[in-house]
Scaffold this motif. Structure first.
Motif, PDB file in Angstrom:
ATOM      1  N   ASP A  60       0.847  -1.192   0.000  1.00 45.95           N
ATOM      2  CA  ASP A  60       0.000   0.000   0.000  1.00 45.95           C
ATOM      3  C   ASP A  60       0.886   1.247   0.000  1.00 45.95           C
ATOM      4  OD1 ASP A  60       0.858   0.408   2.649  1.00 45.95           O
ATOM      5  OD2 ASP A  60      -1.082  -0.120   3.534  1.00 45.95           O
ATOM      6  N   ALA A  61       0.274   2.420   0.112  1.00 43.48           N
ATOM      7  CA  ALA A  61       1.018   3.687   0.052  1.00 43.48           C
ATOM      8  C   ALA A  61       2.045   3.813   1.173  1.00 43.48           C
ATOM      9  CB  ALA A  61       0.050   4.877   0.094  1.00 43.48           C
ATOM     10  N   GLN A  62       1.802   3.121   2.287  1.00 40.60           N
ATOM     11  CA  GLN A  62       2.758   3.149   3.416  1.00 40.60           C
ATOM     12  C   GLN A  62       3.746   1.984   3.339  1.00 40.60           C
ATOM     13  OE1 GLN A  62      -0.722   3.553   4.019  1.00 40.60           O
ATOM     14  NE2 GLN A  62      -0.283   5.748   3.872  1.00 40.60           N
ATOM     15  N   ARG A  63       3.744   1.289   2.203  1.00 40.49           N
ATOM     16  CA  ARG A  63       4.644   0.178   1.918  1.00 40.49           C
ATOM     17  C   ARG A  63       4.387  -1.041   2.814  1.00 40.49           C
ATOM     18  NH1 ARG A  63       7.511   0.607  -2.072  1.00 40.49           N
ATOM     19  NH2 ARG A  63       9.175  -0.765  -1.450  1.00 40.49           N
ATOM     20  N   ARG A  64       3.131  -1.207   3.229  1.00 43.48           N
ATOM     21  CA  ARG A  64       2.728  -2.381   4.009  1.00 43.48           C
ATOM     22  C   ARG A  64       2.130  -3.413   3.041  1.00 43.48           C
ATOM     23  NH1 ARG A  64      -0.586   1.277   8.093  1.00 43.48           N
ATOM     24  NH2 ARG A  64      -1.572   1.545   6.091  1.00 43.48           N
ATOM     25  N   PRO A  65       2.395  -4.692   3.264  1.00 44.88           N
ATOM     26  CA  PRO A  65       1.828  -5.719   2.391  1.00 44.88           C
ATOM     27  C   PRO A  65       0.295  -5.730   2.451  1.00 44.88           C
ATOM     28  CG  PRO A  65       3.521  -6.642   3.831  1.00 44.88           C
ATOM     29  CD  PRO A  65       3.252  -5.254   4.305  1.00 44.88           C
TER      30      PRO A  65
END
Length: 82
Positions: A60-65
């Motif tokens: 996602d935009a926060q670099r979470r899977p």
């Protein structure tokens, strides 16, 4: 799938599948979107993809899977070694 899954080229055909990739990269769902014309081969392909395939998960935009949809094509046929 590997060549060991298709000893002696028993299965031949191309199966395009849509998969749901979980946050950990494993496959939770698989469905043929363009079958091979052989329902057994299509079913086996999805079973093996669910059991063995691993993907890098979407981020996602926060670099979470995050879970996401993906498409892949499996080609079954005889090994063409020379």
């Amino acid at each position: 799938p590997t060549s060991a899954d298709n000893r002696r080229g028993r299965y031949q055909g191309t199966v395009a599948v849509q998969v749901t990739v979980k946050r950990n990269g494993s496959v939770s769902k698989c469905a043929p979107v363009r079958g091979s014309g052989n329902a057994g081969l299509d079913e086996m392909t999805c079973r093996l993809v669910r059991e063995r395939a691993r993907f890098s998960p979407a981020l996602d935009a926060q670099r979470r899977p995050v879970a996401a949809q993906a498409y892949t094509t499996i080609v079954w046929g005889r090994d063409r070694r020379r």
